[in-house]
Design a protein around this motif. Structure first.
Motif, mmCIF file in Angstrom:
data_model
loop_
_atom_site.group_PDB
_atom_site.id
_atom_site.type_symbol
_atom_site.label_atom_id
_atom_site.label_comp_id
_atom_site.label_asym_id
_atom_site.label_seq_id
_atom_site.Cartn_x
_atom_site.Cartn_y
_atom_site.Cartn_z
ATOM 1 N N SER A 1 18.341 18.242 -16.658
ATOM 2 C CA SER A 1 18.980 19.466 -16.173
ATOM 3 C C SER A 1 19.395 19.339 -14.712
ATOM 4 O O SER A 1 20.387 19.921 -14.299
ATOM 5 C CB SER A 1 18.063 20.672 -16.358
ATOM 6 O OG SER A 1 17.019 20.686 -15.405
ATOM 7 N N PHE B 1 22.876 19.987 -13.442
ATOM 8 C CA PHE B 1 23.040 20.874 -12.298
ATOM 9 C C PHE B 1 24.012 20.266 -11.290
ATOM 10 O O PHE B 1 24.907 20.944 -10.788
ATOM 11 C CB PHE B 1 21.677 21.119 -11.643
ATOM 12 C CG PHE B 1 21.689 22.132 -10.542
ATOM 13 C CD1 PHE B 1 21.607 23.482 -10.841
ATOM 14 C CD2 PHE B 1 21.757 21.739 -9.219
ATOM 15 C CE1 PHE B 1 21.605 24.429 -9.824
ATOM 16 C CE2 PHE B 1 21.754 22.675 -8.203
ATOM 17 C CZ PHE B 1 21.674 24.029 -8.498
ATOM 18 N N GLY C 1 27.404 20.498 -12.684
ATOM 19 C CA GLY C 1 27.853 21.893 -12.570
ATOM 20 C C GLY C 1 28.280 22.241 -11.156
ATOM 21 O O GLY C 1 29.261 22.960 -10.955
ATOM 22 N N GLN C 2 27.551 21.736 -10.185
ATOM 23 C CA GLN C 2 27.927 21.988 -8.784
ATOM 24 C C GLN C 2 29.274 21.357 -8.463
ATOM 25 O O GLN C 2 30.107 21.951 -7.789
ATOM 26 C CB GLN C 2 26.843 21.446 -7.835
ATOM 27 C CG GLN C 2 25.509 22.132 -7.968
ATOM 28 C CD GLN C 2 25.570 23.615 -7.703
ATOM 29 O OE1 GLN C 2 26.030 24.068 -6.667
ATOM 30 N NE2 GLN C 2 25.119 24.390 -8.674
ATOM 31 N N TYR D 1 24.337 24.347 -18.378
ATOM 32 C CA TYR D 1 25.563 24.238 -17.574
ATOM 33 C C TYR D 1 25.984 25.578 -16.995
ATOM 34 O O TYR D 1 26.451 25.655 -15.861
ATOM 35 C CB TYR D 1 26.701 23.617 -18.388
ATOM 36 C CG TYR D 1 26.654 22.111 -18.385
ATOM 37 C CD1 TYR D 1 26.929 21.397 -17.219
ATOM 38 C CD2 TYR D 1 26.321 21.395 -19.516
ATOM 39 C CE1 TYR D 1 26.867 20.023 -17.187
ATOM 40 C CE2 TYR D 1 26.263 20.015 -19.508
ATOM 41 C CZ TYR D 1 26.537 19.337 -18.344
ATOM 42 O OH TYR D 1 26.474 17.974 -18.316
ATOM 43 N N ALA E 1 23.850 26.193 -14.182
ATOM 44 C CA ALA E 1 24.129 25.193 -13.146
ATOM 45 C C ALA E 1 25.313 25.599 -12.279
ATOM 46 O O ALA E 1 25.332 25.337 -11.077
ATOM 47 C CB ALA E 1 24.401 23.834 -13.782
ATOM 48 N N TYR F 1 18.142 23.240 -6.585
ATOM 49 C CA TYR F 1 17.769 22.177 -7.525
ATOM 50 C C TYR F 1 16.319 22.299 -7.995
ATOM 51 O O TYR F 1 16.034 22.148 -9.179
ATOM 52 C CB TYR F 1 17.949 20.801 -6.872
ATOM 53 C CG TYR F 1 19.359 20.274 -6.872
ATOM 54 C CD1 TYR F 1 19.777 19.388 -7.862
ATOM 55 C CD2 TYR F 1 20.266 20.626 -5.889
ATOM 56 C CE1 TYR F 1 21.063 18.881 -7.881
ATOM 57 C CE2 TYR F 1 21.566 20.133 -5.894
ATOM 58 C CZ TYR F 1 21.957 19.259 -6.887
ATOM 59 O OH TYR F 1 23.237 18.766 -6.902
ATOM 60 N N PHE G 1 15.759 25.297 -10.217
ATOM 61 C CA PHE G 1 16.473 25.032 -11.463
ATOM 62 C C PHE G 1 15.646 24.104 -12.359
ATOM 63 O O PHE G 1 15.463 24.367 -13.548
ATOM 64 C CB PHE G 1 17.832 24.396 -11.143
ATOM 65 C CG PHE G 1 18.759 24.333 -12.319
ATOM 66 C CD1 PHE G 1 19.530 25.426 -12.670
ATOM 67 C CD2 PHE G 1 18.874 23.176 -13.066
ATOM 68 C CE1 PHE G 1 20.396 25.370 -13.757
ATOM 69 C CE2 PHE G 1 19.733 23.102 -14.151
ATOM 70 C CZ PHE G 1 20.504 24.213 -14.492
#
Length: 186
Positions: A85, A89, A92-93, A148, A151, A157, A160
């Protein structure tokens, strides 16, 4: 020698796409099986279709009690999914910085971005990372989309990864409870 069923893995490689990895999880035994569970959980967090509950079916023969074996599987799977993840993440960023990616997703036949933003925003606004952990605790629902979606919206982080870890543990515990309850009533 290592408790790793080579023939079963070779049979699994004949399967399509990523089915061979799921097959390996379902058939591997011994301590090497934990590495396969970790890898599967890592990949399911950001790339593999399907559900993560299959790790509970791993026939690991580790000389442990059933409770110890399940605890070890749950922890290894949750750490793998949390690590995966974090990778999702990061993607996604990067994606939220990429206008073309978001425009492409918004123009797709099914507006994944709008749907996931709506559902995820509802959970995130109300519950934050606890909402993410709760969403990921729902068994038998592919969680890659949720990972996602969160994210893109979140920025921490560590929180998350912790929420993913908690959601993964919760998901596997709920699955054990549901399967155990179902078997008890049969």
């Amino acid at each position: 020698m290592f408790g790793f069923p080579t023939l079963a893995l070779l049979d699994g490689l004949a399967l399509g796409s990523f089915e061979w990895l799921e097959h390996a999880v379902e058939t591997t035994t011994g301590w090497v099986g934990l590495a396969i569970i970790f890898a599967y959980s890592f990949l399911i967090a950001f790339a593999l279709p399907g559900v993560s509950e299959v790790v509970l079916a791993a026939p690991l023969d580790l000389g442990l009690t059933q409770a110890e074996r399940l605890t070890l599987i749950i922890l290894v799977s949750a750490v793998g999914k949390a690590a995966g993840s974090v990778f999702a993440f990061h993607i996604g960023q990067e994606a939220k910085e990429s206008g073309p990616v978001i425009r492409f997703l918004r123009r797709s036949r099914f507006d994944v971005v709008e749907w996931s933003e709506n559902k995820t925003l509802q959970l995130a606004r109300k519950w934050g990372y606890v909402g993410m952990a709760l969403a990921l605790s729902v068994p038998f629902f592919p969680d890659t989309l949720s990972i996602y979606a969160f994210a893109v919206l979140e920025e921490d982080y560590v929180k998350f990864a912790l929420a993913t870890f908690a959601g993964s543990v919760g998901r596997l515990l709920v699955t054990i409870f549901l399967v155990g309850s179902t078997v008890a009533f049969l």
